[in-house]
Design an enzyme around this catalytic site. Structure first.
Site, short mmCIF file in Angstrom:
data_model
loop_
_atom_site.label_atom_id
_atom_site.label_comp_id
_atom_site.label_asym_id
_atom_site.label_seq_id
_atom_site.Cartn_x
_atom_site.Cartn_y
_atom_site.Cartn_z
N SER A 292 5.15 -6.66 -5.88
CA SER A 292 4.40 -5.41 -6.01
C SER A 292 5.04 -4.42 -6.98
O SER A 292 6.27 -4.39 -7.13
CB SER A 292 4.29 -4.73 -4.64
N HIS A 361 1.70 -1.55 2.34
CA HIS A 361 2.26 -2.78 2.89
C HIS A 361 3.08 -2.53 4.16
O HIS A 361 2.98 -3.29 5.13
CB HIS A 361 3.09 -3.51 1.83
#
Length: 432
Positions: A292, A361
């Site tokens: 990410s 997340h």
């Protein structure tokens, strides 16, 4: 007939301006009692709205936001009754009185073919005006409230997208990819190869329009950089062999496709369901992780170091020199301090605004697993995070506990590798 009467008659017989016609149809739609007639009025209203220019559409949106408010007398009466009795019946009556007629109007506008898509487009248009016209936030909030119901998980359909999917859907993937640009059909074909997967949520009211999609790479070990994931695979057989050997699934891109659905959560459901799909297809997979971006890191660091009093302020001149990431000697000098600072950024106190990707997340139950040096050296990645990327690990046995810890008290569950970076920071500070 007097002149005044003639003037009045002339006005009554003149054709209303398109935006006034839209307002008339909106008022008629709200008063309509027949469902069939209401659907016809809704269709006509959308036809008129489609013909309006941007200024007139904005005028109609202001009309929706400022009119159709709850009846003040009825609301006050219901509130007084609830305060006097505090019964469930009184609470329900208060909720009905507080519900603005605008929400019912929007529900009826949704009866027309294409109504859902038109309302999503309306909310997308509102975005540019919310800061300067706060009254529009009422309309925005009502649309978001309705979308949260209309787009709940029970209505969503998960589909795998591959090279046999329709050309229209494949073109939308190219257009909507928001993290790592898809550079044409060859690049897209690689992302849909046998050792790659792409899944999207669809909704019955938006045929052929993905709401959100995720791209996955099937690899061995934890991927720490983007170039290997996006490199072209020369042989389809080799890609199939790679999928068979893979022990890790890397979620490397999640893209929301409909700006008008901002704030409606799809990603948490998407990741969890895709994990289930992948586990069923590839039982050998042992890890599910993201690779990410860290979009807020550079901005945070720039603000932190700008006053010059921070011990790390000496980094600024080096970071501002162009192309340092292409100079191995120079970038190696920056590696340790930047990784240490990024660990600090991602594990700050919960009262401070958290990185948006991290919030997503961690809120879904992932663990902050690893911080990777120069995982992505594209101009956008350098601008956002000096090329740093992060792995968030989704461990089946701890997802719920991690989620609860983050939601309850903002605990950021992290790996020993991240703790080691934080300990390095402490030692640097002590040695001063």
């Amino acid at each position: 007939m007097t002149p005044n009467t003639q003037t009045s008659s002339g006005l009554l017989n003149s054709k209303p301006a398109p935006v006034d016609r839209a307002k008339e149809l909106a008022a008629t739609l709200l008063s309509e009692r027949s469902e069939a007639s209401g659907a016809l009025v809704a269709r006509r209203l959308h036809e008129v709205l489609r013909a309006l220019d941007a200024d007139d559409r904005h005028g109609f949106e202001r009309y929706l936001a400022t009119e159709f408010q709850p009846d003040e007398v009825a609301l006050r009466t219901a509130a007084e009754r609830y305060l006097a009795t505090t019964t469930a019946e009184a609470a329900a009556a208060l909720a009905r009185a507080a519900d603005p007629p605008r929400q019912e109007l929007l529900r009826r506008m949704n009866m027309a073919p294409g109504g859902t898509g038109a309302l999503i487009a309306m909310r997308s248009e509102l975005t540019a005006h919310l800061h300067d016209e706060p009254e529009l936030k009422l309309l925005d909030a009502d649309l978001r409230h309705l979308f949260a119901s209309w787009f709940n998980r029970g209505f969503l359909e998960l589909r795998r997208i591959d090279w046999q999917s329709s050309a229209a859907v494949l073109e939308k993937l190219i257009a909507y990819e928001a993290v790592h640009e898809i550079k044409g059909w060859d690049d897209l074909r690689r992302r849909l190869a046998p050792d790659r997967r792409c899944f999207a949520f669809f909704h019955p009211a938006l045929a052929g329009e993905p709401l959100i999609f995720v791209e996955v790479a099937l690899v061995q070990g934890l991927a720490t950089a983007m170039p290997p994931l996006l490199a072209l695979e020369p042989d389809e057989a080799a890609a199939r062999a790679q999928a068979a050997r893979a022990d890790t699934a890397i979620f490397y891109s999640i893209s929301n496709c409909q700006d008008g659905l901002r704030g409606i959560s799809f990603g948490n459901f998407l990741i969890k369901q895709v994990v289930e799909e992948l586990e069923a297809e590839f039982p050998q997979l042992k890890r599910f992780s993201t690779l990410s971006p860290v979009p807020g890191f550079r901005r945070w660091l720039g603000q932190r170091l700008a006053n010059g009093g921070d011990p790390d302020a000496a980094l600024l001149p080096q970071l501002e020199s162009g192309g340092w990431w292409n100079d191995p000697a120079q970038s190696e000098k920056l590696r340790a301090p930047l990784l240490r600072l990024c660990a600090r950024y991602l594990t700050r106190q919960p009262s401070i605004r958290i990185d948006p990707v991290a919030r997503f997340h961690l809120g879904n139950g992932a663990r902050l697993e690893r911080i990777n040096w120069l995982g992505n050296a594209t101009p956008r990645a350098i601008q956002e995070s000096f090329g740093v990327m992060v792995n968030y690990l989704y461990d089946h046995d701890s997802i719920e506990d991690n989620h609860e810890a983050f939601v309850r008290d903002r605990t950021i569950v992290r790996s020993p590798d991240v703790d080691a970076l934080l300990e390095t920071r402490t030692k640097v500070a002590e040695n001063g």
